[in-house]
Design a protein around this motif. Structure first.
Motif, short mmCIF file in Angstrom:
data_model
loop_
_atom_site.label_atom_id
_atom_site.label_comp_id
_atom_site.label_asym_id
_atom_site.label_seq_id
_atom_site.Cartn_x
_atom_site.Cartn_y
_atom_site.Cartn_z
N SER B 199 0.98 -1.16 -0.10
CA SER B 199 -0.22 0.07 -0.05
C SER B 199 0.90 1.19 -0.04
N ALA B 200 2.15 1.34 0.91
CA ALA B 200 2.93 2.49 1.01
C ALA B 200 3.29 2.69 -0.44
N LEU B 201 3.89 1.61 -1.13
CA LEU B 201 4.73 1.92 -2.54
C LEU B 201 3.86 2.33 -3.48
N LYS B 202 2.56 2.04 -3.37
CA LYS B 202 1.73 2.27 -4.27
C LYS B 202 1.24 3.80 -4.43
N ILE B 203 1.19 4.38 -3.33
CA ILE B 203 0.95 5.81 -3.33
C ILE B 203 2.13 6.65 -3.22
N ALA B 204 3.33 6.14 -3.04
CA ALA B 204 4.48 6.87 -2.95
C ALA B 204 5.02 7.15 -4.13
N ASN B 205 6.01 8.58 -4.10
CA ASN B 205 6.83 8.57 -5.24
C ASN B 205 8.17 8.06 -5.46
N ARG B 206 8.63 8.06 -3.88
CA ARG B 206 9.99 7.20 -3.89
C ARG B 206 9.88 6.42 -2.84
N GLY B 207 10.99 5.33 -2.55
CA GLY B 207 10.91 4.81 -1.34
C GLY B 207 12.45 4.28 -0.94
N TYR B 208 12.44 3.93 0.36
CA TYR B 208 13.63 3.33 0.89
C TYR B 208 13.38 1.96 1.60
N VAL B 209 14.40 1.09 1.54
CA VAL B 209 14.06 -0.17 2.20
C VAL B 209 15.25 -0.17 3.19
N LEU B 210 14.62 -0.44 4.54
CA LEU B 210 15.54 -0.34 5.67
C LEU B 210 15.52 -1.59 6.26
N GLU B 211 16.47 -2.12 6.46
CA GLU B 211 16.89 -3.42 6.85
C GLU B 211 17.98 -3.60 7.95
N THR B 212 17.67 -4.02 9.05
CA THR B 212 18.65 -3.96 10.32
C THR B 212 19.44 -2.85 10.55
N GLY B 213 18.67 -1.59 10.44
CA GLY B 213 19.41 -0.55 10.49
C GLY B 213 20.05 0.28 9.35
N ARG B 214 20.12 -0.47 8.27
CA ARG B 214 20.87 0.08 7.14
C ARG B 214 19.99 0.37 5.98
N ILE B 215 19.99 1.30 5.04
CA ILE B 215 19.07 1.47 3.54
C ILE B 215 19.97 0.55 2.94
N ILE B 216 19.24 -0.41 2.53
CA ILE B 216 19.85 -1.38 1.64
C ILE B 216 19.27 -1.07 0.03
N LEU B 217 18.43 -0.39 -0.19
CA LEU B 217 17.67 -0.21 -1.52
C LEU B 217 17.16 1.01 -1.49
N GLU B 218 17.20 1.76 -2.56
CA GLU B 218 16.29 3.35 -2.67
C GLU B 218 15.88 3.30 -4.12
N GLY B 219 14.85 4.05 -4.47
CA GLY B 219 14.63 4.39 -5.85
C GLY B 219 13.02 4.80 -5.73
N GLU B 220 12.91 5.02 -7.04
CA GLU B 220 11.34 5.32 -7.45
C GLU B 220 10.45 4.12 -6.87
N ALA B 221 9.14 4.52 -6.61
CA ALA B 221 8.34 3.53 -5.88
C ALA B 221 8.16 2.39 -6.88
N GLU B 222 7.58 2.76 -7.98
CA GLU B 222 7.25 1.78 -8.93
C GLU B 222 8.37 0.77 -9.25
N ASP B 223 9.58 1.21 -9.31
CA ASP B 223 10.79 0.32 -9.61
C ASP B 223 10.84 -0.74 -8.36
N LEU B 224 10.80 -0.06 -7.09
CA LEU B 224 10.59 -0.93 -5.86
C LEU B 224 9.53 -2.11 -5.99
N LEU B 225 8.51 -1.64 -6.25
CA LEU B 225 7.25 -2.41 -6.56
C LEU B 225 7.49 -3.41 -7.34
#
Lengths: 296, 240
Positions: B199-225
Motif C-alpha cells: 500500500s505504501a509503495l503504491k501511493i509513494a513517489n519514492r521509497g527506501y528499504v530499511l533492513e537491520t538499521g541500514r538502507i539497502i535499497l532506494e528508488g522510485e516507488a514503482e521500481d521498488l514494487l
C-alpha cells in the motif's frame, strides 16, 4: 455539652484538614505533570510561613503574605531548574530521591536562617481570643480564613486546568510527555511551571494556617507525609478528591484524640496510608475507568 | 526539504541505525519500508529529536536540527504522527486538536486556528461527529485520524507518519492511505513509514528499504514494487 465538644473537635479537624488538603493538591500538581512525588512539598509550606513572618517585620500583613508566596514560587522554580531540569531521562525513583534530598537541604537551610524558634503570623482578623460563636461552638476567624483560602485555591485550579490554554498544555504534558512535545509544547517549561504553582499554593497555605498551627523549620516533613496520605487517599492526581480526603484525615485525627492518647495522632495517617496502599491504591475516589484512560 | 546524512542512532549502548542517508523533496510522498525492528521508528524519533543522534546530521530546510529539542523542531514545521497514535485519551477530540495548534498560537496565527480546525473536520468528518467525545474512547482508526489531524493543526511543512495502518481494519487502512494521497494533492510533503509495503509503495513517489538499521535499497516507488528482492521479502510474493 456533648455536641459542643463534638463540633469543637470537628472544627479543629477541618482546620488541619485544609492544610493537609492543600499539601495534597501540591503533590497532585507536580505528580500530574511529571509523574514524580515531590517530597519537598511540605517544605514549601514551611518556607511560605517563615518568609511571611520575616517579611511581616517591615511590611503590612497582606504584602508580607503576597511577598512570601512570590518568593516561595521563585524558590520552587529554581529548585526545578537546578535539580531536575537537566536530568536526561531520569527514572521516577531517582527523581523522588532527589526531592527527598531537596527537602533535607531546605530544612537545614531554614534552620541556619531562622533558627529553631517557633514563629507565627498574627491572626488575619481579630486575635487569639476573638471567636465567632456558632450555636455554642466557638470558632476562630482564622479557621474560616484557611477553609476559605483552600476553597479559592481549588476553584482557581479547576478553572485553570480545565479552561485555560496553559492548563490544558500542562495536562497534555502530564498525559503523554512525548506527544505533548510533538505538539510543539515546551514540556520542560511546563514542569518548571508545575513546581512554581505548587510552591505558591503551599506557601499560601503556610501563611494562612501559621497563626493557628505555628511555623518552625522542621514542620515540612511531617506535612509531606500527611499530604501524601491525603493524595493517596483521594486518588493520586485528583485535586478535588484530595480536599475531601484532607478533611477526612483532619477529622479522623482530631477525633482520635478523644479516644486515644494524643501521641497516636500521627500514627493515624501512617496507618491510613499503609492501608490504602495495600487495599485500594487508586484511592477512595479513584475512578477505575478514568484511571485506565489517564494511564496513572 | 529533509536531508539526512550518515545518521547513527540508538538507545544507550544499543546501536540501531547505521549510516542512514535519506532525503525528501517538497511535494512528494517518500516511504520507508522494512520489517519489525529494522529501525523505522528509531529513525523518525531521531528526526524529531525525541532521540538524540549518535553521529551524522539531520538538515531540515538547510538548517541542522540534530541538536534541537523536539518542540523547536515541530514549530519549525516538521511534525510526526507517532506510532500507536499517542492521542491524549482523557481529553475530548476538540482539545486534542487545539493542542496540536500550539505552535500556531505561538506564531500569533490565532485567527487561522479556527479555519484549520474546519479544514481538519472536513478532511475527517467523523472527528466532527465525535468532537466532544474523550479521545480514549475512539476506535483505533478514529484515533489515527485524530493523531493526523492534531499534527496538521500545526501547519507542518513536512508531515511524518509512523505506521498509520497498524492494527486497523483493511477498509480503514484504505481510507487512511486515500487521505495521505489527498494531503499530497493539497501541497503537503509526507514521509511515510510502513510495514504495509505494498500500500505504501503504491501511493509513494519514492521509497527506501530499511533492513537491520541500514538502507539497502532506494528508488522510485514503482521500481521498488517491481524489484524481485523487494517482492520476495516485503510483498509476500515468491519468485517463480
Amino acid at each position: 455539652m456533648f455536641f459542643e465538644l463534638f463540633f469543637q473537635y470537628l472544627v479543629a479537624g477541618l482546620t488541619y484538614g485544609t492544610i493537609y488538603a492543600i499539601v495534597g493538591i501540591g503533590f497532585n500538581i507536580i505528580y500530574n505533570t511529571t509523574g514524580i512525588i515531590n517530597f519537598a512539598q511540605g517544605e514549601f509550606v514551611m518556607l511560605g510561613g517563615m518568609t511571611a513572618v520575616t517579611l511581616y517585620g517591615f511590611l503590612p500583613l497582606p504584602l508580607a503574605v503576597i511577598g512570601a508566596v512570590l518568593i516561595t514560587m521563585v524558590m520552587g522554580g529554581l529548585i526545578e531548574m537546578v535539580f531536575i531540569r537537566w536530568l536526561v531521562k531520569p527514572t521516577v525513583l531517582r527523581m523522588i530521591i532527589i526531592t527527598i534530598g531537596i527537602s533535607i537541604l531546605i530544612r537545614e537551610g531554614a534552620l541556619l536562617v531562622w533558627g529553631e524558634g517557633v514563629r507565627s503570623l498574627p491572626y488575619f482578623t481579630g486575635n487569639e481570643i476573638s471567636a465567632l460563636s456558632l450555636g455554642g461552638v466557638r470558632l476562630s476567624p482564622q479557621v474560616l480564613w484557611s477553609i476559605g483560602v483552600c476553597m479559592v485555591i481549588v476553584l482557581f485550579l479547576n478553572l485553570f486546568f480545565k479552561h485555560t490554554m496553559l492548563g490544558r498544555e500542562m495536562r497534555a504534558c502530564a498525559a503523554n510527555r512525548d506527544a505533548a512535545a510533538l505538539c510543539g509544547i515546551p514540556t520542560k517549561n511546563m514542569i518548571t511551571l508545575s513546581f512554581v504553582l505548587s510552591a505558591g499554593i503551599g506557601a499560601l497555605a503556610g501563611c494562612v494556617v501559621s497563626p493557628i498551627t505555628y511555623t518552625q523549620y522542621s514542620i515540612g516533613s511531617g506535612l509531606a507525609i500527611k499530604g501524601f496520605t491525603v493524595a493517596i487517599l483521594g486518588g493520586l492526581g485528583n485535586s478535588m478528591a484530595a480536599v475531601a480526603a484532607g478533611f477526612i484525615l483532619g477529622i479522623l485525627e482530631s477525633f482520635s484524640i478523644w479516644v486515644l492518647p494524643t501521641a497516636y495522632k500521627d500514627a493515624i495517617s501512617i496507618a491510613i496510608l499503609l492501608a490504602m496502599l495495600f487495599i485500594r491504591p487508586s484511592g477512595l475516589f479513584g475512578n477505575k475507568e478514568a484511571m485506565r484512560l489517564k494511564d496513572f | 526539504m529533509l536531508r539526512i546524512r550518515n545518521l547513527d542512532a540508538g538507545y544507550g549502548n544499543l546501536n540501531v541505525l547505521r549510516r542512514v542517508s535519506i532525503h525528501v523533496k517538497p511535494g512528494e510522498i517518500v516511504t520507508i519500508i522494512g520489517a519489525n525492528g529494522a529501525g523505522k521508528t528509531t529513525l523518525l524519533k531521531t528526526i524529531t529529536g525525541l532521540l538524540k543522534a549518535q553521529a551524522g546530521e539531520v538538515l531540515f530546510n538547510g538548517q541542522d536540527i540534530g541538536a534541537m529539542p523536539t518542540e523547536r523542531i515541530v514549530s519549525g514545521g516538521c511534525s510526526l504522527v507517532p506510532e500507536g497514535r499517542q492521542v491524549f485519551p482523557a481529553m475530548p477530540v476538540s482539545e486534542n486538536l487545539l493542542l496540536g495548534a500550539y505552535v500556531q498560537f505561538k506564531r500569533g496565527n490565532k485567527h487561522e486556528v479556527e479555519r484549520d480546525l474546519d479544514r481538519v473536520y472536513a478532511l475527517f468528518p467523523v472527528l466532527k461527529q465525535r468532537e466532544h467525545q474523550l479521545a480514549g474512547t475512539l476506535s483505533g482508526g478514529e484515533q489515527q485520524m485524530l493523531a493526523m489531524g492534531r499534527a496538521l493543526m500545526a501547519r507542518p511543512k513536512l508531515i511524518m507518519l509512523d505506521e498509520p495502518s497498524m492494527g486497523l481494519a483493511p477498509l480503514m487502512v484504505k481510507e487512511i492511505f486515500n487521505i495521505i494521497v489527498r494531503l499530497r494533492a493539497e501541497g503537503n510533503t509526507v514521509l511515510l513509514v510502513e510495514q504495509n509495503a505494498r500500500s505504501a509503495l503504491k501511493i509513494a513517489n519514492r521509497g527506501y528499504v530499511l533492513e537491520t538499521g541500514r538502507i539497502i535499497l532506494e528508488g522510485e516507488a514503482e521500481d521498488l514494487l517491481a524489484n524481485r528482492d523487494v517482492q520476495r521479502a516485503y510483498l509476500g510474493r515468491d519468485a517463480e
